[in-house]
Each structure stands twice: as structure tokens, then as C-alpha cells.
Design an enzyme around this catalytic site. Structure first.
Site, PDB file in Angstrom:
ATOM      1  N   GLN A  64      16.290   1.227   8.878  1.00 28.43           N
ATOM      2  CA  GLN A  64      16.532   0.555  10.154  1.00 28.43           C
ATOM      3  C   GLN A  64      16.753  -0.949   9.962  1.00 28.43           C
ATOM      4  OE1 GLN A  64      16.873   2.451  13.199  1.00 28.43           O
ATOM      5  NE2 GLN A  64      17.002   3.876  11.472  1.00 28.43           N
ATOM      6  N   ASP A  85       0.817  -1.203   0.000  1.00 27.75           N
ATOM      7  CA  ASP A  85       0.000   0.000   0.000  1.00 27.75           C
ATOM      8  C   ASP A  85       0.853   1.255   0.000  1.00 27.75           C
ATOM      9  OD1 ASP A  85      -2.322  -1.444   0.063  1.00 27.75           O
ATOM     10  OD2 ASP A  85      -2.420  -1.491   2.240  1.00 27.75           O
TER      11      ASP A  85
END
Length: 420
Positions: free
Chosen positions: A125, A116
């Protein structure tokens, strides 16, 4: 392409049973390739994301079968191959194969994830964690190439700059077979992470602290599945049906709910004036509420889930006054707003704050589901609206909600799916 046709003006009543958690499932399936034995899951939701993950498994010579909520897969003859662009692009959680393949083989080539479009969701990260474990990460040709040296992965202490569910899961998957002990600090605490750790620990992993902000993983050489893993109920699906029932119901029982996973959401419904009976594993929503406006501010677990920000929006339109929504995680998660306006919804967004006003002139029309939660928010508004609403790109809703048409029909909703 599929479209969903909803005839509004009907009151929901009856019972609905919540399925297995989508956000657990999309992490558990990649995690299963770490096993040295066949793996079996039950309470697997029948959603399109599961089918796409099975396509990815097949490309790695991992056969799988899925029937009546039971998924079986056999990674014993897995091949480490670059993962296909098509299925990878269809869902963001495909990036969990990065950590799983890195843990399994010490290397991985995975196309950049899709899913999405709800604003920036960088993987910096994740990469920081992989590098701390001893991996070399290079981005080229629209893919992430991850390799390790002769010594393989090693334990490390990793502090995430931000709380990230994806990075926590990906580093956990890579570290579970690494040499030594890995400590993840500022880890995400979502129930789906606990579910994943439970699955891995039952196969012989040594993971402690899942559900807190510090997770310790002692690497093990092998993982073997001996029991079927039952996936936890989907808290986002449960919250969605609770919102539907509160906005347009006259007595709905939502079953198979872990209410502790929904405490911030349930508290917000109570604050609005929704009458609930919270039981051990179900919630009953009575109808006929006088609702007051509230402020919703999303936060990492145990805060108000960002995935429930859009599904609660139609309910806020029933409140007598102005409600506000502040999504601290994905402030660009606003693709439903323009579509809701076309249906008569009084809603706007400015400077990261969504304002939802009392809306009484709701009419069905043709709208577009741009992503999962935006689509289901439009569905909730369609249930409240006069006339017929046609939601195009309905496959986005089907990606995240198991048998939603059948479940809504069981609540007396006139709804159907057709090819667009």
C-alpha cells in the site's frame, strides 16, 4: 544481549508517569528531515529505537542531540544517501524515511525494514501510494529504490485497499511537498497520525482531516519549525501499566494519560470488573478485583489496539473462566504463548483464536522476549508468578518502553537488568 531479572509475588503500588508515544516518535523523527530549519522535540522517550533513528540521521549528515527527553536535530545540510542496512534492519518504522526522503529530494534508496517479527506486514500500500504521486518504485538488492521524473511529485487521489497506519504516514510524508492536492481515502485514524499532522501543520504544511478516514494534503514548497513539538503520551505504555496494576496491584496511579486514546482498552478492563477512577489526565487502579472473562478483538483505531493484545494477556489469566483474543490485524502475533506455557500459563492458540484460561500455578523460569509486546507480556506474567523469572533478549522490551526498570522499581517491584 541483556536479560531482565524479575522477582515475583510482589504487589505494585504508587505512581508511574507515562512518557512520549513511541509510535509517534518513530514517525516524527523521519518527518523532521522535511524541515528547512533545525527541529526540536520534547517528551521524547528514552528508548533504543530513538538511538537507532539518530544513527540513521547521522548517516545523512543530520546531527542530533538527545538529553532529558529533548531531541534536537538539524537537517539544513542533509545529504541524500542510501540508508544503512544495520540501523534500518533494527526497526520497522525506518521505512518512514522512504516517504520523507521522497518528499524532500524526489528520490530515496532505503533498505527493507526490519523490526519485530509478528507476521506478514507488506508495504504494497505504501508503494501504491508513491506510484500514484508520480514515483517509480523498484525493489532490488534488498532495498527499495524510489525515483521521480523531472516534474517531481504531484497530487493524487489514493484509496487504500486496507487501513494501514504505515502507508498513511508514508504517503502523507511524500505528499506534503508535492505539487497540488493529495486525498488519502480509507486512511488510518490513529492518534499518532494526528500528532504527526499537527507537527507538520505547525511548520506550514496544509493537512486536513487527520484522525478521520479522509486526509487532504495541499503541497507546500517549504516547511520551517518555529516551536518545540511536544509528543503525545504513549497510549500503549499507559495500557501496559494499567494491565500490570489491575493484575497485580494494590493501588496504582498512572499519570500523563490521554484517556480518550484508551477508551476501548479501559472499557474492556471495566467489563472484566477492574475498579478504575478515570480522571482528566490520569487513571487510578485499585486492587482486589474479582475478574470475569472477556473476549478481546483487535481493530484499527478507535478499536482495541493490537499492541495491547499481548500486554493484557496476564490479566486475563486472573479471570475466573476462559477468555479469548482474536487479533484481526496480526493473527501470527503469538510468540509469547509458548513462553507463557513454560511459566505455567494456561494459554493456547488455534485457527487464529487465542484462548486464555484461569491460571493459578505460575512459576518463574527463564523465558525469551522475541519482540517488544511479547516481551512485556512475559514481564507482566513474571510479576504475578512465584519465584524469579529471567527474561533474555530484554533489549526488545527496552526498544519500546522508556526506563521500564526504573518505573517498575518506583512501583515496589524487585527488578534488575544484567548483561547476558
Amino acid at each position: 544481549m541483556k536479560k531482565m531479572i524479575v522477582r515475583g509475588g510482589q504487589k505494585l503500588s504508587g505512581e508511574v508517569t507515562i512518557g512520549g508515544a513511541k509510535n509517534s516518535t518513530v514517525a516524527l523523527i523521519p518527518a523532521a528531515i522535511l524541515a528547512d530549519t533545525p527541529v526540536k522535540f520534547d517528551s521524547v522517550p528514552a528508548i533504543l529505537d530513538v538511538r537507532n533513528l539518530m544513527l540513521i540521521l547521522n548517516s545523512m549528515n543530520v546531527p542530533s542531540t538527545f538529553n532529558h527527553g529533548e531531541l534536537q536535530l538539524d537537517p539544513t545540510h542533509i545529504k541524500n544517501v542510501p540508508l544503512p542496512g544495520g540501523a534500518i534492519k533494527s526497526l520497522r518504522a525506518s521505512y518512514y524515511f522512504m516517504g520523507a526522503l521522497l518528499g524532500k529530494f524526489g528520490e530515496a534508496v532505503v533498505g527493507f525494514p526490519g523490526g519485530d517479527n509478528i507476521g506478514p506486514r507488506p508495504i504494497d500500500q505504501h508503494i501504491k501510494g508513491f506510484r500514484a504521486l508520480g514515483a517509480k518504485v523498484v525493489e532490488k538488492n534488498d532495498a527499495v529504490h524510489i525515483t521521480t521524473g523531472a516534474g517531481g511529485l504531484h497530487g493524487a487521489r489514493i484509496f487504500f485497499d486496507i487501513v494501514s497506519v504505515g502507508a498513511t504516514i508514508n504517503v502523507l510524508l511524500a505528499a506534503v511537498k508535492a505539487q497540488g492536492t493529495t486525498v488519502i481515502e480509507n486512511a488510518a485514524k490513529e492518534p499518532e497520525i494526528v500528532d504527526l499532522a499537527t507537527f507538520l501543520n505547525n511548520m506550514g504544511a496544509q493537512i486536513r482531516g487527520a484522525g478521520t478516514d479522509v486526509i487532504r494534503i495541499k503541497g507546500v514548497p517549504t516547511l520551517k519549525a518555529t516551536n518545540t513539538h511536544t509528543i503525545i503520551p504513549d497510549r500503549i505504555e499507559a495500557g501496559t501499566y494499567l494491565a500490570f496494576a489491575a493484575a497485580n496491584g494494590e493501588g496504582v496511579l498512572v499519570k500523563n494519560v490521554i484517556t480518550e486514546h484508551l477508551e476501548p482498552f479501559i472499557a474492556k478492563l471495566v467489563e472484566m470488573g477492574v475498579y478504575l477512577e478515570v480522571n482528566e489526565d490520569s487513571v487510578y487502579v485499585a486492587g482486589g478485583h474479582e475478574l470475569t472473562p472477556v473476549t478481546v478483538k483487535t481493530a484499527p483505531f478507535p478499536g482495541f489496539a493490537t499492541d495491547l493484545q499481548q500486554p493484557i494477556t496476564p490479566l486475563l489469566m486472573k479471570a475466573k473462566g476462559d477468555s479469548t483474543i482474536i487479533d484481526t490485524l496480526y493473527p501470527e502475533r503469538i510468540k509469547h504463548i509458548s513462553e507463557m506455557k513454560r511459566m505455567g500459563g494456561l494459554i493456547s492458540s488455534k485457527d487464529g483464536v487465542i484462548t486464555v484460561q484461569h491460571s493459578t500455578q505460575l512459576k518463574g523460569t527463564t523465558v525469551k522476549a522475541s519482540e517488544i509486546r511479547a516481551g512485556v507480556a512475559l514481564l507482566g506474567l513474571a510479576l504475578m508468578s512465584e519465584g524469579t523469572t529471567t527474561i533474555i533478549n530484554a533489549e526488545n522490551i527496552l526498544r519500546g518502553y522508556e526506563r521500564i526498570v526504573e518505573k517498575l522499581r518506583g512501583l515496589s517491584v524487585n527488578i534488575e537488568i544484567a548483561e547476558d
